[in-house]
Design an enzyme around this catalytic site. Sequence first.
Site, PDB file in Angstrom:
ATOM      1  N   HIS A  76     -17.580  38.747 -30.644  1.00  8.53           N
ATOM      2  CA  HIS A  76     -17.085  39.326 -29.405  1.00  8.53           C
ATOM      3  C   HIS A  76     -16.512  38.232 -28.514  1.00  8.53           C
ATOM      4  O   HIS A  76     -17.079  37.146 -28.396  1.00  8.53           O
ATOM      5  CB  HIS A  76     -18.245  40.027 -28.696  1.00  8.53           C
ATOM      6  CG  HIS A  76     -17.886  40.691 -27.413  1.00  8.53           C
ATOM      7  ND1 HIS A  76     -16.794  41.514 -27.268  1.00  8.53           N
ATOM      8  CD2 HIS A  76     -18.490  40.661 -26.186  1.00  8.53           C
ATOM      9  CE1 HIS A  76     -16.739  41.963 -26.028  1.00  8.53           C
ATOM     10  NE2 HIS A  76     -17.746  41.453 -25.351  1.00  8.53           N
ATOM     11  N   CYS A 123     -11.372  43.255 -27.326  1.00  4.49           N
ATOM     12  CA  CYS A 123     -12.072  42.291 -26.477  1.00  4.49           C
ATOM     13  C   CYS A 123     -11.338  40.960 -26.380  1.00  4.49           C
ATOM     14  O   CYS A 123     -11.432  40.276 -25.354  1.00  4.49           O
ATOM     15  CB  CYS A 123     -13.499  42.071 -26.961  1.00  4.49           C
ATOM     16  SG  CYS A 123     -13.629  41.535 -28.670  1.00  4.49           S
TER      17      CYS A 123
END
Length: 304
Positions: A241, A165
């Site tokens: 994230h 990510c």
Amino acid sequence: SKVNQSSRTSHNFSFCLSIHPSTSTHPFIPISIKVLSVPSIHTLLNVKMSNADDQASSASTRAIIEHGDDPAPKKFSWPPLESNPEVFTNYLRSIGLSQNFAIGEVFGFDEDLLAFLPQPILGIIVCYERLIPKSEIRDVDKGAKENYDKVSFYMHQSKVLDNACGIIACLHAIFNSPATSVEIKPDTVLGKFRERTQSVTPSERCSALENDTDFQRMHKNYASKGQSQEITSDQSAVKHHFVAYVLNSEGQLVELDGTKAGPVILCDCGGDVLRGSIKEIKGRLERGEISDSLSMMTLNYAQD
């Protein structure tokens, strides 16, 4: 020692920030921020330090998205990156980003601190810990495939791209900035990836990255960089994230998260991607959707 995460109050957000040693000549300086500020990138995850004597403020995060508990730990295909501007800058330049650009760090949300950031800011990369399950994400924040054509580049993230990510957020920021896109060297990892994926779907871009062994090799090299202990297989050890915020051709603030259904069109922010992103993050903090353990980095012109 383990890094202690900042505690969160119910109505007032006030944190202690630290200057990153790799991006400043100053020692670690605690800064008191009123109303709301970004905790340092050094306090994001409970990761063991390489040096047991290091203080908590000198640690950095390794941030990823969780895809569920694996029955048995296995080596990551795409290990998590440390949320460290120097690591990101060196990584991106090594794969083809022009030396004219760099990744910077936002040390707080106060205007006095924002004034120190280099201008113009071309994109924002945020690393946060999600506190709610995907099923509780508001419909307006889930993204939609109908928004694919609202940006120049969007790609999905699969389980094969387990902890990619961080680099996906960078791809979203770089390929949606006219300034950085025109200066990508064509015979590089980044240039070749763009050439292969310019005219394909978000899912096909995902598959292209899954199968790009040159890209993966470079990623693994930089996933081992930084100050915190490398995480290579324990999914439960990483809880954060990366996502990107960019402006589209219509001047709208757009969140790009490869794990969502598509781009999320947020608002018209008057051409200010930095303050538009900060407003969005503040809202999510106030709604309890993310924790105050977060960091924010910028894509900008290099200052050296």
